[in-house]
Structures are given as C-alpha cells and as structure tokens.
Design a protein around this motif. Structure first.
Motif, short mmCIF file in Angstrom:
data_model
loop_
_atom_site.label_atom_id
_atom_site.label_comp_id
_atom_site.label_asym_id
_atom_site.label_seq_id
_atom_site.Cartn_x
_atom_site.Cartn_y
_atom_site.Cartn_z
N TRP A 70 0.85 -1.19 0.00
CA TRP A 70 0.00 0.00 0.00
C TRP A 70 0.88 1.24 0.00
O TRP A 70 2.02 1.20 0.45
N GLY A 71 0.36 2.34 -0.49
CA GLY A 71 1.18 3.54 -0.63
C GLY A 71 1.33 4.33 0.66
O GLY A 71 0.91 5.49 0.73
N VAL A 72 1.91 3.71 1.70
CA VAL A 72 2.17 4.41 2.95
C VAL A 72 3.63 4.25 3.30
O VAL A 72 4.29 3.32 2.88
N PRO A 204 -11.07 3.83 -4.24
CA PRO A 204 -9.77 3.28 -3.80
C PRO A 204 -9.92 1.98 -3.03
O PRO A 204 -9.61 1.89 -1.84
N TYR A 207 -6.46 0.11 -4.73
CA TYR A 207 -5.32 1.03 -4.86
C TYR A 207 -5.53 2.21 -3.92
O TYR A 207 -6.65 2.57 -3.59
N PRO A 208 -4.44 2.84 -3.47
CA PRO A 208 -4.57 4.01 -2.61
C PRO A 208 -4.95 5.24 -3.42
O PRO A 208 -4.63 5.34 -4.61
N ILE A 209 -5.64 6.17 -2.79
CA ILE A 209 -6.06 7.39 -3.49
C ILE A 209 -4.86 8.18 -3.97
O ILE A 209 -4.92 8.91 -4.96
N THR A 210 -3.73 8.04 -3.29
CA THR A 210 -2.52 8.76 -3.68
C THR A 210 -1.95 8.25 -5.00
O THR A 210 -1.12 8.92 -5.62
N ALA A 211 -2.35 7.07 -5.44
CA ALA A 211 -1.87 6.52 -6.70
C ALA A 211 -2.60 7.09 -7.90
O ALA A 211 -2.18 6.89 -9.05
N GLU A 214 -3.53 13.61 -10.02
CA GLU A 214 -4.26 14.75 -9.46
C GLU A 214 -5.42 15.17 -10.35
O GLU A 214 -6.47 15.59 -9.86
N ARG A 217 -8.28 12.70 -9.65
CA ARG A 217 -8.67 12.48 -8.27
C ARG A 217 -10.04 13.06 -7.90
O ARG A 217 -10.79 12.43 -7.15
N GLU A 230 -12.17 5.48 2.84
CA GLU A 230 -11.02 6.15 3.44
C GLU A 230 -11.19 6.33 4.94
O GLU A 230 -10.25 6.15 5.72
#
Length: 276
Positions: A70-72, A204, A207-211, A214, A217, A230
């Motif tokens: 995950w994108g953390v 999401p 996948y993470p919202i950060t992926a 912009e 989004r 989230e």
C-alpha cells in the motif's frame, strides 16, 4: 387497503412506519439471513467461513504472489495490503449487495402488492439489515486478522458504526428508488450490477487514493464509496479519528437522498399493482 391509493411520503410517515413495523422488519431480516444458508450443512457458520476464506486468498495472491504494498511510508507486513484492501471490499460489498437486489425487491414479492396489506416500504430496509449483518461478520474476521498479524487493535475501531451509518442511510435511499424503477423499467436490474462493479474500480478499493493522478482524483472523490472507505481505513487500520466535519456533510446528503428515495417510492407505488 387500496393498492392504487396514494401513500404518504412525509418524514413523519416514514418514522411512524419503521417504528410500527419494527418487529416485522426484525423477523423478516432474520428470516432472510437464515434463509441464505438454509439446507447447507454448516448453516450460519458460512457467514464466518466465507470472509475468512476470502481474506486468506487475498493475502496469498496480493501479498505473496504479487508482493503488493500500500502507498504508505514505513515497513509493511506481507498481510497489510490484503487487510487494507479488505476494508474497501467490505464497504463496497454492503453497498453493492443492497443495490443489486433492489430492482427485483417488489417484483419478487408481488403477492404483498396484490393480495395482502403489507408495508412495502420496509423491503429495502430488510435487505439492508441482512447486508449489514454479513458486513459485520466480515469486519469481525478482519479485526481478528489484524489482531493476529499486528498484536493489537486500534481503539478508534469503536468509531466504525458512525462511519458506516451514513452510507447505510444513503444506500437504503437509493434502494427505494431502484426498487420502484425496477417495477416499471426491467432493464434497471441488468444495469445496476454493471454500475456497482464500475464504482468499485472508481473507488480506492484495490489502490490508494494517492496513486491516482491529481487531474483524475476529483472524479474518484465524487464516488460516494471513496470517502467512507477512506474513513473506514482511518479508524480501523491507521488508528485515526474520523473526519467529523466530512461525516456530518456526508450524513446530510445521505439523509436528503434517503428522503427523496422514500418520497419517490411512495408516490409511485400506486402503480405497482397495475404493472405486476
């Protein structure tokens, strides 16, 4: 009762109907939960086995085979991706299960429309309660897995019912609309399954919202599932308090949609008997 008679669509009539028929709602929801596993050897135990098996499969496929992360920031255990993803799948499953069944609710209970006095407006709520039961079992399995892999459970998990409540209200409002439309437009039942599947991939979940770029989004955030997913992860996985202001705004919109759905259902139900 004349099935062609106009029915009250006020908020007071909704509250009165739910309170007056609370025992009927509980009994029919229980019957629906038990009926799903009727005749099977393990019976209601399948409600535990099914999410356990799914979580095991997701953990193996995404963490061992794909080695997904995950994108953390920071180190992640092999199971973390599957657990984080499972939160999104549970919330989407609750939403999709109710909406996918909604267009056929009145048609499959046509005898309630034509032959007996029955509060048709409780049918979507019964479906919601059954879906909430199965989602709760899945959440228990998720928390047990989180405890096994991490050795603790965040106390913020207690906020989860407050996070789920707004999307439950929104879902039942949409279910009222779809239950009515499904009587008059049979294609709704075929279309809603595609819509809910698309909504899963536009949220999401895997996948993470950060992926998400912009530029795209805002469209992902417009998905009603995104905010709740989230927030669910925030209280269950990351140990953070929910976004209270965001939940308040979401709840106001959900209540408005629920009332509009109920209003539409009540105003159109007098035509059900003619179509069925």
């Amino acid at each position: 009762m004349d099935p062609h008679a106009a029915q009250s669509a006020s908020l007071s009539s909704l509250v009165s109907s739910l309170w007056r028929n609370r025992q009927l709602i509980t009994q029919m929801a229980y019957r629906e939960i038990i009926g799903r596993y009727q005749g099977s050897i393990f019976g209601l135990a399948w409600s535990f086995f099914h999410p356990m098996l799914l979580l095991c499969v997701y953990t193996f496929v995404f963490s061992v085979v794909f080695k997904a992360r995950w994108g953390v920031a920071g180190e992640q255990s092999n199971s973390e991706y599957a657990i984080v993803m499972f939160v999104g799948l549970i919330i989407h499953g609750l939403f999709a299960e109710v909406l996918n069944r909604a267009p056929s609710l009145v048609m499959t209970n046509a005898n309630y429309v034509k032959k007996v006095v029955f509060p048709l407006e409780i049918l979507p709520l019964i479906s919601l309660l059954a879906a909430l039961f199965h989602s709760a079992i899945s959440m228990i399995v998720l928390m047990a897995a989180f405890l096994i892999f991490n050795g603790y459970v965040h106390w913020t998990a207690l906020y989860l019912p407050l996070v789920i409540a707004p999307i439950a209200i929104l879902t039942v409002g949409l279910a009222w609309m779809l239950a009515s439309l499904g009587v008059f437009i049979r294609d709704v039942g075929q279309t809603i399954g595609i819509v809910t599947m698309v909504m899963m991939f536009l949220a999401p979940v895997v996948y993470p919202i950060t992926a998400v770029p912009e530029s795209v989004r805002p469209w992902i955030m417009a998905n009603p599932l995104t905010f709740i997913i989230e927030q669910g992860r925030s209280v269950l996985i990351w140990g953070n308090a929910p976004d209270w202001l965001g939940l308040l705004g979401y709840s106001c919109v959900a209540l408005a949609v629920a009332w509009l759905g109920y209003f539409w259902f009540q105003k159109t139900r007098k035509g059900f008997a003619d179509v069925l």
